[in-house]
Motif scaffolding. Structure first.
Motif, mmCIF file in Angstrom:
data_model
loop_
_atom_site.group_PDB
_atom_site.id
_atom_site.type_symbol
_atom_site.label_atom_id
_atom_site.label_comp_id
_atom_site.label_asym_id
_atom_site.label_seq_id
_atom_site.Cartn_x
_atom_site.Cartn_y
_atom_site.Cartn_z
ATOM 1 N N ALA A 121 0.847 -1.264 0.051
ATOM 2 C CA ALA A 121 0.005 0.158 0.117
ATOM 3 C C ALA A 121 0.872 1.202 -0.133
ATOM 4 O O ALA A 121 0.400 2.498 -0.185
ATOM 5 N N VAL A 122 2.159 1.252 0.327
ATOM 6 C CA VAL A 122 3.142 2.315 0.253
ATOM 7 C C VAL A 122 3.241 2.868 -1.114
ATOM 8 O O VAL A 122 3.806 3.930 -1.506
ATOM 9 N N HIS A 123 3.007 1.927 -2.161
ATOM 10 C CA HIS A 123 3.211 2.170 -3.670
ATOM 11 C C HIS A 123 2.217 3.365 -4.068
ATOM 12 O O HIS A 123 1.116 3.418 -3.366
ATOM 13 N N PRO A 124 2.402 4.011 -5.129
ATOM 14 C CA PRO A 124 1.438 5.003 -5.720
ATOM 15 C C PRO A 124 0.082 4.051 -5.939
ATOM 16 O O PRO A 124 0.119 3.008 -6.286
ATOM 17 N N PHE A 125 -1.104 4.807 -5.786
ATOM 18 C CA PHE A 125 -2.278 4.297 -5.658
ATOM 19 C C PHE A 125 -2.598 3.263 -7.013
ATOM 20 O O PHE A 125 -3.084 2.219 -6.848
ATOM 21 N N ALA A 126 -2.370 3.738 -8.150
ATOM 22 C CA ALA A 126 -2.527 3.158 -9.211
ATOM 23 C C ALA A 126 -1.954 1.850 -9.412
ATOM 24 O O ALA A 126 -2.507 0.879 -9.925
ATOM 25 N N LYS A 127 -0.571 2.036 -8.909
ATOM 26 C CA LYS A 127 0.337 0.680 -9.126
ATOM 27 C C LYS A 127 -0.022 -0.410 -8.067
ATOM 28 O O LYS A 127 0.003 -1.378 -8.417
ATOM 29 N N ALA A 128 -0.409 0.149 -7.098
ATOM 30 C CA ALA A 128 -0.827 -0.542 -5.838
ATOM 31 C C ALA A 128 -1.973 -1.385 -6.148
ATOM 32 O O ALA A 128 -2.160 -2.474 -5.975
ATOM 33 N N LEU A 129 -2.948 -0.652 -6.870
ATOM 34 C CA LEU A 129 -4.246 -1.222 -7.148
ATOM 35 C C LEU A 129 -4.046 -2.384 -8.177
ATOM 36 O O LEU A 129 -4.838 -3.221 -7.827
ATOM 37 N N ALA A 130 -3.275 -2.477 -9.003
ATOM 38 C CA ALA A 130 -2.878 -3.550 -9.761
ATOM 39 C C ALA A 130 -2.444 -4.707 -9.166
ATOM 40 O O ALA A 130 -2.980 -5.874 -9.372
ATOM 41 N N ILE A 131 -1.705 -4.467 -8.231
ATOM 42 C CA ILE A 131 -1.430 -5.599 -7.299
ATOM 43 C C ILE A 131 -2.515 -6.215 -6.409
ATOM 44 O O ILE A 131 -2.717 -7.349 -6.552
ATOM 45 N N TYR A 132 -3.402 -5.455 -6.058
ATOM 46 C CA TYR A 132 -4.650 -5.720 -5.349
ATOM 47 C C TYR A 132 -5.499 -6.453 -6.276
ATOM 48 O O TYR A 132 -6.216 -7.725 -5.909
ATOM 49 N N ASP A 157 -3.452 2.793 7.322
ATOM 50 C CA ASP A 157 -4.847 2.427 7.253
ATOM 51 C C ASP A 157 -5.545 2.971 6.115
ATOM 52 O O ASP A 157 -6.251 2.644 5.414
ATOM 53 N N GLN A 158 -5.295 4.401 6.056
ATOM 54 C CA GLN A 158 -6.087 5.061 4.952
ATOM 55 C C GLN A 158 -5.795 4.730 3.402
ATOM 56 O O GLN A 158 -6.661 4.390 2.675
ATOM 57 N N ALA A 159 -4.642 4.417 3.173
ATOM 58 C CA ALA A 159 -4.106 3.757 1.791
ATOM 59 C C ALA A 159 -4.705 2.492 1.797
ATOM 60 O O ALA A 159 -5.141 2.005 0.542
ATOM 61 N N VAL A 160 -4.602 1.590 2.793
ATOM 62 C CA VAL A 160 -5.119 0.115 2.650
ATOM 63 C C VAL A 160 -6.540 0.277 2.428
ATOM 64 O O VAL A 160 -7.308 -0.633 1.360
ATOM 65 N N GLU A 161 -7.315 0.952 3.124
ATOM 66 C CA GLU A 161 -8.794 0.948 2.875
ATOM 67 C C GLU A 161 -9.236 1.508 1.532
ATOM 68 O O GLU A 161 -10.100 0.998 1.017
ATOM 69 N N ARG A 162 -8.445 2.720 1.058
ATOM 70 C CA ARG A 162 -8.752 2.928 -0.147
ATOM 71 C C ARG A 162 -8.673 2.223 -1.246
ATOM 72 O O ARG A 162 -9.394 1.896 -2.281
ATOM 73 N N LEU A 163 -7.599 1.285 -1.517
ATOM 74 C CA LEU A 163 -7.099 0.396 -2.269
ATOM 75 C C LEU A 163 -8.452 -0.908 -2.196
ATOM 76 O O LEU A 163 -8.933 -1.327 -2.974
ATOM 77 N N MET A 179 -4.861 1.657 -15.569
ATOM 78 C CA MET A 179 -5.693 2.735 -16.043
ATOM 79 C C MET A 179 -6.982 3.033 -15.068
ATOM 80 O O MET A 179 -6.985 4.483 -14.952
ATOM 81 N N ARG A 180 -7.261 2.305 -14.498
ATOM 82 C CA ARG A 180 -8.573 2.436 -13.694
ATOM 83 C C ARG A 180 -8.164 3.292 -12.410
ATOM 84 O O ARG A 180 -8.761 4.287 -12.047
ATOM 85 N N GLY A 181 -6.988 2.905 -11.812
ATOM 86 C CA GLY A 181 -6.366 3.628 -10.776
ATOM 87 C C GLY A 181 -6.134 4.894 -11.078
ATOM 88 O O GLY A 181 -6.363 5.823 -10.402
ATOM 89 N N LEU A 182 -5.586 5.285 -12.380
ATOM 90 C CA LEU A 182 -5.325 6.677 -12.633
ATOM 91 C C LEU A 182 -6.427 7.600 -12.862
ATOM 92 O O LEU A 182 -6.412 8.629 -12.437
ATOM 93 N N LEU A 183 -7.462 6.882 -13.504
ATOM 94 C CA LEU A 183 -8.626 7.851 -13.844
ATOM 95 C C LEU A 183 -9.491 8.067 -12.449
ATOM 96 O O LEU A 183 -10.079 9.231 -12.423
ATOM 97 N N ILE A 184 -9.182 7.128 -11.427
ATOM 98 C CA ILE A 184 -9.946 7.412 -10.167
ATOM 99 C C ILE A 184 -9.118 8.557 -9.431
ATOM 100 O O ILE A 184 -9.596 9.502 -8.847
ATOM 101 N N SER A 185 -7.825 8.308 -9.681
ATOM 102 C CA SER A 185 -6.916 9.457 -8.858
ATOM 103 C C SER A 185 -7.329 10.894 -9.625
ATOM 104 O O SER A 185 -6.894 11.868 -8.934
#
Length: 291
Positions: A121-132, A157-163, A179-185
């Motif tokens: 979850a420490v990675h940028p949101f869009a890149k972490a989302l791909a892993i999740y 906690d906030q980063a994990v919950e957002r993912l 792409m989905r992570g980027l458009l959400i961001s």
């Protein structure tokens, strides 16, 4: 032997991705960054069989999809202690008072999936989302297991919950997840994933679109992520020719428009690495922004 290896390293015949690990330069240069990480991890696991690999290193061992630019040569392990004076500069210890029941990949010890995702979850949101997304798609773990562990873990906690809010097993590959992570961001409305439309040519095989927005005014906006492999591989004689693929895409788009789709916008990887291009394309397609 060490002096001989150092001479070959200095001459460029060898590379050293980690202290006392060597590989032939010609072979190493043909590897992807993920393959290089896996080679280093496997060699270290032989030397340090008690090490528990964590974070991005565990992601590689699980075979989860992720952005290659996350790799910088760092190896991640779980540790009850901080960094040691003699640690290689490419080793990062992730503090864990306990790891829980350990998993293994080809005999290599790794942190459990839930813990691995929390650490990512420490990675940028869009890149972490791909892993999740990849972990959920492969049914390695479920959302509640991750959420429960996060409550007992010192993490963001906030980063994990957002993912967890946005992660979905319906995302078919890492490119779509990114792409989905980027458009959400960027503040765009969250799309529906893998929406089906009728296929008049083959009623038993509905069209599925990557991203779909059904707006209050009746418009339907479709956006597709086109990976290069979709069109590039024409070497196999059993696969459709490039022209056949393009003809199919044109006919498919006509059928979608007949079902109230106002337009189909195609996104390629180059749009993802230039977020301003992605934003312009989505705005031109009429994708609504919510913030």
């Amino acid at each position: 032997m060490r002096h001989a290896l150092r001479r070959r390293l200095q001459s460029g015949e060898l590379v050293s991705p980690y202290t006392n690990l060597y590989a032939r330069s010609a072979y190493w240069n043909r590897l992807t960054v993920e393959e290089r990480s896996l080679h280093t991890i496997r060699a270290l696991a032989i030397r340090r069989p008690r090490w528990v690999f964590a974070g991005l290193s565990a992601v590689c061992l699980y075979g989860l999809e992720h952005a290659y630019d996350l790799h910088d040569g760092t190896i991640h392990i779980a540790s009850r202690n901080g960094s040691h004076k003699r640690d290689d500069k490419r080793l990062r210890r992730l503090y864990m008072s306990h790891t829980g029941l350990l998993w293994q990949s080809s005999g290599i010890r790794i942190t459990p999936p839930a813990r691995t995702l929390i650490d990512c979850a420490v990675h940028p949101f869009a890149k972490a989302l791909a892993i999740y997304d990849s972990a959920l798609r492969r049914c390695l773990v479920d959302v509640e297991e991750i959420r429960s562990l996060a409550l007992r873990t010192n993490c963001d906690d906030q980063a994990v919950e957002r993912l967890l809010r946005y992660a979905s097993p319906q995302s078919e590959n890492g490119g779509e997840s990114l792409m989905r992570g980027l458009l959400i961001s960027q503040g765009f409305a969250e799309p529906q994933l893998q929406t089906e439309f009728d296929n008049p040519d083959n009623p038993g095989a509905a069209y599925r679109v990557d991203f779909c927005w059904k707006l209050a005014d009746g418009r339907i906006i479709v956006v597709e992520y086109d990976g290069m492999a979709k069109y590039a591989d024409t070497s196999n004689p059993n696969r459709a020719s490039l022209q056949q693929k393009l003809d199919y895409e044109r006919r498919r788009e006509v059928h979608l428009r007949e079902q109230n789709v106002s337009g189909v916008t195609h996104i390629v990887y180059e749009d993802l690495i230039r977020p301003e291009r992605l934003e312009r394309k989505l705005l031109a397609a009429g994708v609504p922004k919510i913030r």
